[in-house]
Scaffold this motif. Sequence first.
Motif, PDB file in Angstrom:
ATOM      1  N   ALA A 262     -47.386   1.131 -44.566  1.00  0.00           N
ATOM      2  CA  ALA A 262     -46.959   1.682 -45.854  1.00  0.00           C
ATOM      3  C   ALA A 262     -48.132   1.977 -46.782  1.00  0.00           C
ATOM      4  O   ALA A 262     -47.995   2.753 -47.737  1.00  0.00           O
ATOM      5  CB  ALA A 262     -45.988   0.720 -46.534  1.00  0.00           C
ATOM      6  N   GLU A 263     -49.292   1.365 -46.525  1.00  0.00           N
ATOM      7  CA  GLU A 263     -50.455   1.582 -47.383  1.00  0.00           C
ATOM      8  C   GLU A 263     -51.249   2.829 -46.980  1.00  0.00           C
ATOM      9  O   GLU A 263     -52.057   3.325 -47.749  1.00  0.00           O
ATOM     10  CB  GLU A 263     -51.378   0.357 -47.334  1.00  0.00           C
ATOM     11  CG  GLU A 263     -50.730  -0.935 -47.814  1.00  0.00           C
ATOM     12  CD  GLU A 263     -50.283  -0.856 -49.256  1.00  0.00           C
ATOM     13  OE1 GLU A 263     -51.087  -0.477 -50.123  1.00  0.00           O
ATOM     14  OE2 GLU A 263     -49.099  -1.179 -49.524  1.00  0.00           O
ATOM     15  N   ILE A 264     -51.031   3.312 -45.753  1.00  0.00           N
ATOM     16  CA  ILE A 264     -51.742   4.512 -45.287  1.00  0.00           C
ATOM     17  C   ILE A 264     -51.174   5.739 -46.007  1.00  0.00           C
ATOM     18  O   ILE A 264     -49.988   6.035 -45.923  1.00  0.00           O
ATOM     19  CB  ILE A 264     -51.588   4.694 -43.765  1.00  0.00           C
ATOM     20  CG1 ILE A 264     -52.116   3.464 -43.006  1.00  0.00           C
ATOM     21  CG2 ILE A 264     -52.276   5.969 -43.300  1.00  0.00           C
ATOM     22  CD1 ILE A 264     -53.594   3.294 -43.049  1.00  0.00           C
ATOM     23  N   GLY A 265     -52.051   6.454 -46.708  1.00  0.00           N
ATOM     24  CA  GLY A 265     -51.606   7.648 -47.420  1.00  0.00           C
ATOM     25  C   GLY A 265     -50.770   7.373 -48.650  1.00  0.00           C
ATOM     26  O   GLY A 265     -50.217   8.305 -49.246  1.00  0.00           O
ATOM     27  N   LYS A 266     -50.672   6.121 -49.058  1.00  0.00           N
ATOM     28  CA  LYS A 266     -49.840   5.770 -50.221  1.00  0.00           C
ATOM     29  C   LYS A 266     -50.356   6.427 -51.494  1.00  0.00           C
ATOM     30  O   LYS A 266     -49.577   6.932 -52.307  1.00  0.00           O
ATOM     31  CB  LYS A 266     -49.826   4.247 -50.388  1.00  0.00           C
ATOM     32  CG  LYS A 266     -49.027   3.726 -51.566  1.00  0.00           C
ATOM     33  CD  LYS A 266     -49.092   2.212 -51.600  1.00  0.00           C
ATOM     34  CE  LYS A 266     -48.339   1.635 -52.784  1.00  0.00           C
ATOM     35  NZ  LYS A 266     -48.425   0.145 -52.800  1.00  0.00           N
ATOM     36  N   ASN A 267     -51.666   6.404 -51.669  1.00  0.00           N
ATOM     37  CA  ASN A 267     -52.272   6.984 -52.876  1.00  0.00           C
ATOM     38  C   ASN A 267     -53.205   8.156 -52.569  1.00  0.00           C
ATOM     39  O   ASN A 267     -53.427   9.001 -53.427  1.00  0.00           O
ATOM     40  CB  ASN A 267     -53.071   5.898 -53.617  1.00  0.00           C
ATOM     41  CG  ASN A 267     -52.201   4.744 -54.077  1.00  0.00           C
ATOM     42  OD1 ASN A 267     -51.239   4.935 -54.804  1.00  0.00           O
ATOM     43  ND2 ASN A 267     -52.547   3.533 -53.661  1.00  0.00           N
ATOM     44  N   TYR A 268     -53.754   8.163 -51.355  1.00  0.00           N
ATOM     45  CA  TYR A 268     -54.672   9.233 -50.955  1.00  0.00           C
ATOM     46  C   TYR A 268     -54.506   9.451 -49.461  1.00  0.00           C
ATOM     47  O   TYR A 268     -54.485   8.490 -48.686  1.00  0.00           O
ATOM     48  CB  TYR A 268     -56.120   8.850 -51.276  1.00  0.00           C
ATOM     49  CG  TYR A 268     -57.109   9.933 -50.952  1.00  0.00           C
ATOM     50  CD1 TYR A 268     -57.420  10.913 -51.891  1.00  0.00           C
ATOM     51  CD2 TYR A 268     -57.709  10.005 -49.689  1.00  0.00           C
ATOM     52  CE1 TYR A 268     -58.310  11.933 -51.584  1.00  0.00           C
ATOM     53  CE2 TYR A 268     -58.601  11.009 -49.382  1.00  0.00           C
ATOM     54  CZ  TYR A 268     -58.889  11.973 -50.330  1.00  0.00           C
ATOM     55  OH  TYR A 268     -59.759  13.001 -50.032  1.00  0.00           O
ATOM     56  N   HIS A 269     -54.398  10.695 -49.043  1.00  0.00           N
ATOM     57  CA  HIS A 269     -54.176  10.997 -47.630  1.00  0.00           C
ATOM     58  C   HIS A 269     -55.522  11.154 -46.912  1.00  0.00           C
ATOM     59  O   HIS A 269     -56.298  12.058 -47.221  1.00  0.00           O
ATOM     60  CB  HIS A 269     -53.330  12.262 -47.481  1.00  0.00           C
ATOM     61  CG  HIS A 269     -51.898  12.047 -47.859  1.00  0.00           C
ATOM     62  ND1 HIS A 269     -50.986  11.456 -47.025  1.00  0.00           N
ATOM     63  CD2 HIS A 269     -51.237  12.305 -49.016  1.00  0.00           C
ATOM     64  CE1 HIS A 269     -49.819  11.372 -47.630  1.00  0.00           C
ATOM     65  NE2 HIS A 269     -49.942  11.873 -48.843  1.00  0.00           N
ATOM     66  N   PRO A 270     -55.809  10.263 -45.948  1.00  0.00           N
ATOM     67  CA  PRO A 270     -57.093  10.288 -45.256  1.00  0.00           C
ATOM     68  C   PRO A 270     -57.140  11.358 -44.173  1.00  0.00           C
ATOM     69  O   PRO A 270     -56.127  11.960 -43.816  1.00  0.00           O
ATOM     70  CB  PRO A 270     -57.165   8.884 -44.629  1.00  0.00           C
ATOM     71  CG  PRO A 270     -55.720   8.570 -44.335  1.00  0.00           C
ATOM     72  CD  PRO A 270     -54.930   9.173 -45.465  1.00  0.00           C
ATOM     73  N   ASP A 271     -58.336  11.570 -43.631  1.00  0.00           N
ATOM     74  CA  ASP A 271     -58.501  12.503 -42.516  1.00  0.00           C
ATOM     75  C   ASP A 271     -58.139  11.850 -41.189  1.00  0.00           C
ATOM     76  O   ASP A 271     -57.722  12.526 -40.247  1.00  0.00           O
ATOM     77  CB  ASP A 271     -59.959  12.993 -42.463  1.00  0.00           C
ATOM     78  CG  ASP A 271     -60.334  13.766 -43.715  1.00  0.00           C
ATOM     79  OD1 ASP A 271     -59.955  14.942 -43.820  1.00  0.00           O
ATOM     80  OD2 ASP A 271     -60.985  13.175 -44.596  1.00  0.00           O
ATOM     81  N   ALA A 272     -58.319  10.544 -41.107  1.00  0.00           N
ATOM     82  CA  ALA A 272     -57.960   9.778 -39.905  1.00  0.00           C
ATOM     83  C   ALA A 272     -57.546   8.387 -40.350  1.00  0.00           C
ATOM     84  O   ALA A 272     -58.017   7.894 -41.379  1.00  0.00           O
ATOM     85  CB  ALA A 272     -59.134   9.700 -38.930  1.00  0.00           C
ATOM     86  N   ALA A 273     -56.646   7.771 -39.589  1.00  0.00           N
ATOM     87  CA  ALA A 273     -56.148   6.454 -39.996  1.00  0.00           C
ATOM     88  C   ALA A 273     -55.794   5.615 -38.789  1.00  0.00           C
ATOM     89  O   ALA A 273     -55.403   6.131 -37.740  1.00  0.00           O
ATOM     90  CB  ALA A 273     -54.934   6.603 -40.910  1.00  0.00           C
ATOM     91  N   LEU A 274     -55.944   4.299 -38.951  1.00  0.00           N
ATOM     92  CA  LEU A 274     -55.556   3.337 -37.932  1.00  0.00           C
ATOM     93  C   LEU A 274     -54.700   2.262 -38.584  1.00  0.00           C
ATOM     94  O   LEU A 274     -55.087   1.711 -39.622  1.00  0.00           O
ATOM     95  CB  LEU A 274     -56.783   2.681 -37.295  1.00  0.00           C
ATOM     96  CG  LEU A 274     -57.816   3.594 -36.633  1.00  0.00           C
ATOM     97  CD1 LEU A 274     -59.021   2.779 -36.192  1.00  0.00           C
ATOM     98  CD2 LEU A 274     -57.196   4.319 -35.449  1.00  0.00           C
ATOM     99  N   ILE A 275     -53.553   1.974 -38.004  1.00  0.00           N
ATOM    100  CA  ILE A 275     -52.724   0.852 -38.458  1.00  0.00           C
ATOM    101  C   ILE A 275     -53.145  -0.339 -37.613  1.00  0.00           C
ATOM    102  O   ILE A 275     -52.674  -0.527 -36.481  1.00  0.00           O
ATOM    103  CB  ILE A 275     -51.235   1.170 -38.302  1.00  0.00           C
ATOM    104  CG1 ILE A 275     -50.885   2.438 -39.074  1.00  0.00           C
ATOM    105  CG2 ILE A 275     -50.380  -0.005 -38.784  1.00  0.00           C
ATOM    106  CD1 ILE A 275     -49.505   2.983 -38.771  1.00  0.00           C
ATOM    107  N   ALA A 276     -54.065  -1.129 -38.150  1.00  0.00           N
ATOM    108  CA  ALA A 276     -54.699  -2.162 -37.327  1.00  0.00           C
ATOM    109  C   ALA A 276     -55.408  -3.182 -38.205  1.00  0.00           C
ATOM    110  O   ALA A 276     -55.634  -2.958 -39.396  1.00  0.00           O
ATOM    111  CB  ALA A 276     -55.702  -1.516 -36.369  1.00  0.00           C
ATOM    112  N   ASP A 277     -55.763  -4.296 -37.592  1.00  0.00           N
ATOM    113  CA  ASP A 277     -56.515  -5.344 -38.256  1.00  0.00           C
ATOM    114  C   ASP A 277     -57.924  -4.869 -38.586  1.00  0.00           C
ATOM    115  O   ASP A 277     -58.580  -4.193 -37.778  1.00  0.00           O
ATOM    116  CB  ASP A 277     -56.575  -6.563 -37.330  1.00  0.00           C
ATOM    117  CG  ASP A 277     -57.415  -7.673 -37.888  1.00  0.00           C
ATOM    118  OD1 ASP A 277     -56.933  -8.378 -38.786  1.00  0.00           O
ATOM    119  OD2 ASP A 277     -58.565  -7.828 -37.427  1.00  0.00           O
ATOM    120  N   ALA A 278     -58.411  -5.236 -39.767  1.00  0.00           N
ATOM    121  CA  ALA A 278     -59.714  -4.761 -40.226  1.00  0.00           C
ATOM    122  C   ALA A 278     -60.848  -5.259 -39.335  1.00  0.00           C
ATOM    123  O   ALA A 278     -61.700  -4.470 -38.888  1.00  0.00           O
ATOM    124  CB  ALA A 278     -59.944  -5.193 -41.673  1.00  0.00           C
TER     125      ALA A 278
END
Length: 542
Positions: A299-315
């Motif tokens: 839910a935090e991915i793209g919530k405020n800013y849409h990135p060029d690439a994203a991973l739903i994963a542990d930091a």
Amino acid sequence: MSSEKTYVHQSLAQSIIDHDIDTLFGLMGDGNLFMVNHYVRACGGTFVPAAYEGSSILMAQAYTHVSGKIGVATVTHGPALTNCVTALVEGARGHVPMVLFAGDTPVIQPQNLQNIDQREVVRMTGVGFEQVRSTSTVTEDVANAFYRARLERRPIVLNMPADFMWEETTHKKKVFAVFDTPSYVPEGAGLDEAIGVIAAAKRPVVLAGAGAAKAQSQLIKLADRLQAPLATTLKAKGLFNDHPYDMGIFGTLSTDAAYDLIDKSDCVIAFGTSLHSFTTDKGKLMKDKRVVQINDNAAEIGKNYHPDAALIADAGLSADNIIYWLDEADIPPSGFTDELEAGALAVHQPNRSEKAGEGFVDFVRSLDRLEEALPKDRILATDGGRFMTEVWCRISVPHPRQFLVTVNFGSIGLGLQEAIGAAFAEPDSPVVLFTGDGGFMMGGVNEFNTAVRLKQDLIVIVCNDSAYGAEHIQFVDRSMNPGLSEFEWPSFADVATALGGKGITVRSDEDLESAIKAVKTRTKPLLIELRLDPNQVPRMRA
């Protein structure tokens, strides 16, 4: 107490202990007093009595943040719960897992003067609601509240009808495991895209939010592998304190040097942050650069800013994985840090303002002096107000876990309560609170004596400009009379002394040095009142 007949209020108290919670914050009433009594007298728990119901919620939230355990609070029914609304919203907006044991009016007394639909009150705050359904489900209902708090990362209110308390039940320990094994991204198009963006970067920046605070070492390794500077969001302040290329806070609170450097970068690799508008400066800092966002909450991915690439994963696992693939592909370091001066990016410029007027001290110069003099192993709490951004920039913290930001809901008057809760989570560390005059009058006066009663090592610094600062600015900006935003408060130093602590008023640099001496010799909660000219306090950075 196992599989034997007992009363509901005893089972509730024992269930808190079953979840390894030895500290309970709250205010007693007829809906919870027997539970609290059993928790203390029979279970050996510590009860921290607040002066106001909402305060206990904030104390528990701070306890969660600093200790990493679930903070627990309890209040009675009706007006006690409605007094918690702002604190509950603060916890929901801050994604703070905690449990509130709330009494409810007896089911058989619908005309009770304090009756209210507590589910509806809770629902509108954004926190979760769990009902004690019957005398036979008590331990399961408690376990589910704790489970949901961790899983949903927000406060959960457990509703306890008062007429259940002296009903018999059978207590059997019940604790639900939360399966929170970190997620990993070993392969896939998303990983390939993220690695490609990072490998192509010539001037990358590694950015950490609060969600990446546990991945400190892995993120440092990644930054060193990339030869990239490091930065944090506000809530992750202090994570990279000792790194030579720490830029401090990323965004509107950056130093001038860090802001310019971010502007010149071509890639931001963001871990554990939702990329709030203050972090991106409303998107301006992301212009002409590629952004990779890594977060374990989709839910935090793209919530405020849409990135060029994203991973739903542990930091941490993702940072290690990125390093592995960069090494496999023989991608050379960027060389970006070779252009930078080590240790210079996170330092805010010293104050160059004119001498403060008669009877006032210069705010920024006072902050710089306090940064030198305050205990280094401190927990820092900040209330809301126009003073807060300069405090965030100029007062350091050892680690994000020891930094409390109480403006998830934009409220003032929440800081002292969280400072008290933090002190119970880490009793060997002094707690320093910066608050404004309006915030202290709203939420500090009624709990300062709580800190005195509890003999806490607390230093409160009241930034007193005798005004509501944000409103004062708006009147002045429109060339209007700001008088309605100005107040003649009592002496906060005298109030602190009357409440059992020690208060010192600071109107000059000499007074400030006397206050610093008092910091070193303190034996009780200390309040330092900085008298400020409302026309000279710096504006909030936004």
